[in-house]
Design a protein around this motif. Structure first.
Motif, PDB file in Angstrom:
ATOM      1  N   UNK A 297       0.840  -1.196   0.000  1.00 41.40           N
ATOM      2  CA  UNK A 297       0.000   0.000   0.000  1.00 41.40           C
ATOM      3  C   UNK A 297       0.878   1.250   0.000  1.00 41.40           C
ATOM      4  N   UNK A 298       1.919   1.227   0.809  1.00 38.81           N
ATOM      5  CA  UNK A 298       2.836   2.377   0.875  1.00 38.81           C
ATOM      6  C   UNK A 298       3.562   2.560  -0.457  1.00 38.81           C
ATOM      7  N   UNK A 299       4.016   1.443  -1.043  1.00 39.57           N
ATOM      8  CA  UNK A 299       4.726   1.506  -2.328  1.00 39.57           C
ATOM      9  C   UNK A 299       3.788   2.048  -3.412  1.00 39.57           C
ATOM     10  N   UNK A 300       2.523   1.633  -3.349  1.00 41.70           N
ATOM     11  CA  UNK A 300       1.544   2.120  -4.326  1.00 41.70           C
ATOM     12  C   UNK A 300       1.432   3.650  -4.252  1.00 41.70           C
ATOM     13  N   UNK A 301       1.273   4.160  -3.030  1.00 40.53           N
ATOM     14  CA  UNK A 301       1.117   5.610  -2.856  1.00 40.53           C
ATOM     15  C   UNK A 301       2.370   6.358  -3.328  1.00 40.53           C
ATOM     16  N   UNK A 302       3.537   5.747  -3.102  1.00 39.43           N
ATOM     17  CA  UNK A 302       4.798   6.417  -3.438  1.00 39.43           C
ATOM     18  C   UNK A 302       5.157   6.368  -4.917  1.00 39.43           C
ATOM     19  N   UNK A 303       4.911   5.233  -5.571  1.00 36.22           N
ATOM     20  CA  UNK A 303       5.456   5.049  -6.922  1.00 36.22           C
ATOM     21  C   UNK A 303       4.425   4.789  -8.022  1.00 36.22           C
ATOM     22  N   UNK A 304       3.248   4.306  -7.678  1.00 35.10           N
ATOM     23  CA  UNK A 304       2.271   3.978  -8.728  1.00 35.10           C
ATOM     24  C   UNK A 304       1.250   5.106  -8.859  1.00 35.10           C
ATOM     25  N   UNK A 305       0.745   5.558  -7.723  1.00 32.59           N
ATOM     26  CA  UNK A 305      -0.265   6.623  -7.741  1.00 32.59           C
ATOM     27  C   UNK A 305       0.216   7.888  -8.469  1.00 32.59           C
ATOM     28  N   UNK A 306       1.470   8.328  -8.262  1.00 28.12           N
ATOM     29  CA  UNK A 306       1.916   9.560  -8.956  1.00 28.12           C
ATOM     30  C   UNK A 306       1.861   9.443 -10.481  1.00 28.12           C
ATOM     31  N   UNK A 307       1.813   8.231 -11.003  1.00 33.32           N
ATOM     32  CA  UNK A 307       1.763   8.094 -12.466  1.00 33.32           C
ATOM     33  C   UNK A 307       0.425   8.557 -13.033  1.00 33.32           C
ATOM     34  N   UNK A 308      -0.626   8.468 -12.207  1.00 37.89           N
ATOM     35  CA  UNK A 308      -1.951   8.846 -12.702  1.00 37.89           C
ATOM     36  C   UNK A 308      -2.501  10.107 -12.029  1.00 37.89           C
ATOM     37  N   UNK A 309      -1.929  10.465 -10.894  1.00 30.88           N
ATOM     38  CA  UNK A 309      -2.470  11.610 -10.138  1.00 30.88           C
ATOM     39  C   UNK A 309      -1.463  12.767 -10.200  1.00 30.88           C
ATOM     40  N   UNK A 315       4.113  16.889  -6.245  1.00 29.51           N
ATOM     41  CA  UNK A 315       4.685  16.989  -4.894  1.00 29.51           C
ATOM     42  C   UNK A 315       5.808  15.974  -4.713  1.00 29.51           C
ATOM     43  N   UNK A 316       5.493  14.711  -4.956  1.00 21.75           N
ATOM     44  CA  UNK A 316       6.400  13.618  -4.555  1.00 21.75           C
ATOM     45  C   UNK A 316       7.394  13.263  -5.672  1.00 21.75           C
ATOM     46  N   UNK A 317       7.050  13.593  -6.905  1.00 20.42           N
ATOM     47  CA  UNK A 317       7.946  13.344  -8.039  1.00 20.42           C
ATOM     48  C   UNK A 317       8.001  11.881  -8.449  1.00 20.42           C
ATOM     49  N   UNK A 318       8.814  11.645  -9.474  1.00 23.26           N
ATOM     50  CA  UNK A 318       9.038  10.292  -9.980  1.00 23.26           C
ATOM     51  C   UNK A 318      10.557  10.132 -10.050  1.00 23.26           C
ATOM     52  N   UNK A 319      11.123   9.028  -9.508  1.00 22.56           N
ATOM     53  CA  UNK A 319      12.581   8.905  -9.435  1.00 22.56           C
ATOM     54  C   UNK A 319      13.265   9.185 -10.767  1.00 22.56           C
ATOM     55  N   UNK A 320      14.229  10.072 -10.741  1.00 19.54           N
ATOM     56  CA  UNK A 320      15.064  10.330 -11.901  1.00 19.54           C
ATOM     57  C   UNK A 320      14.469  11.287 -12.918  1.00 19.54           C
ATOM     58  N   UNK A 321      13.212  11.678 -12.748  1.00 19.45           N
ATOM     59  CA  UNK A 321      12.586  12.552 -13.759  1.00 19.45           C
ATOM     60  C   UNK A 321      12.610  13.995 -13.274  1.00 19.45           C
TER      61      UNK A 321
END
Ligand SMILES: CCCCCCCC/C=C\CCCCCCCC(=O)SCCNC(=O)CCNC(=O)[C@H](O)C(C)(C)COP(=O)(O)O
Ligand SMILES: Nc1ncnc2c1ncn2[C@@H]1O[C@H](COP(=O)(O)O)[C@@H](OP(=O)(O)O)[C@H]1O
Length: 321
Positions: A297-309, A315-321
């Motif tokens: 659940x935590x990984x989803x909020x950190x790395x998957x959710x930002x792809x669509x939201x 705010x949280x960014x995407x690693x390396x971008x």
């Protein structure tokens, strides 16, 4: 803004975790050694399906298999201080990777570093609140007590001692409501649903480091296809002069960069192995799956959710971008 040359990992890679738990748990039922261990610790195979004394009773003192001992060197010096290793590995990414160290404009670099630190702070806060402290005992310990668990032998002691007890009331409460204090006082932490702290922390730490390392690696990877090469040369001619240095600095022969990546993948590899060992030797099925669910659940909020939201991504960014 320069974009990564490779796509970030697809969410399907996270299936590695349930598969690891499934294989480990099945192995613990099928393997004669693991079954013997369960029998000698007084836990029946069917007990593996229900909340039980498993975590406390399991084979910690009978060394059937080295990894079944709680005092095995990897448990003591790696998992038990696992967030420290995670922090070191993450810091090494920040220090060594071109995406954070030397690439692009100052403003882009600062934003990337800030967002990476924010992701670390988020993961650390969840780890901390789940396993260390949540306005007193950690969430895992509170969940255990709420589901009917208690510190068995110590409960009796406290009841018998009454008002003459030498410990302060707050120390007594700490003993009754935290797994570590209970075990330190010689009690048995038993009866409730004990979410596996090992599964939770190992899944969170390995997924966090993997997404971060693959993200910065993708950003820095030299292009491979002719199309990519064309894109890359166009990027070099672009108006972002600092982006020129990305591919140069990301040269895979950079020894510092390779060393840091080895540390990160070493922590991830050993973390995965210890997760597999926990799946085989410790806990009930349900306790392992609940640890997994909270971590994913935590990984989803950190790395998957930002792809669509998009607002969250800003705010949280995407690693390396
Ligand atoms: C709304 C209020 C929000 C408050 C948020 C507070 C968040 C605080 C955030 C950060 C706190 C600072 C922490 C910084 C840590 C950075 C450096 C370190 O990592 S030092 C920590 C070293 N210790 C560990 O790594 C311990 C890891 N072990 C465990 O967590 C447990 O042993 C276990 C979960 C693996 C197993 O549990 P056990 O009960 O079986 O031992
Ligand atoms: N892979 C592993 N190797 C050794 N011990 C492990 C382990 N996984 C879990 N344990 C032990 O099983 C108990 C329950 O772990 P958890 O709830 O964190 O998953 C803990 O015991 P102690 O608390 O007595 O150290 C922990 O050390």
């Amino acid at each position: 803004m320069t974009s990564p040359t490779r796509k970030p990992p697809a969410p399907v890679v996270l299936l590695v975790y349930p598969i690891t738990l499934l294989v480990g748990s099945l192995f613990s039922i099928i393997s004669p050694t693991a079954r013997a261990s369960r029998a000698s610790s007084g836990t029946s195979p069917s007990g593996a399906l229900a909340p039980s004394l498993a975590a406390d009773l399991h084979i910690s003192e009978s060394p059937v298999n080295y990894f079944a001992r709680k005092n095995n060197i990897f448990n003591v010096y790696f998992v038990k201080i696992g967030w420290l290793w995670t922090t070191l590995a993450f810091a090494s990414l920040l220090i060594c990777q071109p995406a954070y160290r030397s690439s692009s404009q100052q403003q882009t670099r600062s934003r990337r570093i800030l967002q990476a630190v924010l992701r670390y702070a988020f993961a650390t806060s969840v780890w901390y609140l789940m396993t260390q402290w949540f306005f007193g005992p950690a969430i895992i310990d509170r969940g255990f007590v709420v589901t009917g668990g208690k510190c068995e032998q110590v409960m009796d002691k406290v009841e018998n001692l009454g008002p003459q007890a030498s410990e302060s009331p707050s120390a007594q409460l700490e003993t009754l409501f935290s797994a570590a204090a209970c075990k330190a006082a010689g009690g048995a932490w038993a009866g409730g649903h004990d979410i596996s702290g090992h599964v939770f922390m190992l899944v969170l730490a390995t997924a966090f480091l993997s997404f971060e390392a693959i993200g910065v690696g993708a950003f820095a990877a030299p292009s491979t296809t002719p199309q990519d090469k064309g894109e890359a040369s166009r990027t070099r001619k672009s108006s972002d002069p600092a982006s020129l240095s990305v591919d140069e600095q990301s040269d895979s022969s950079d020894p510092l960069r390779r060393l840091c990546l080895r540390l990160v993948w070493g922590v991830v590899g050993l973390g995965w192995w210890m997760l597999f060992m926990t799946a085989i030797w410790f806990h009930t099925w349900l306790e392992k799956w609940s640890g997994l669910a909270v971590a994913l659940g935590t990984v989803y909020v950190l790395y998957i959710l930002p792809r669509t939201l998009a607002p969250w991504r800003d705010v949280i960014g995407v690693p390396g971008v």
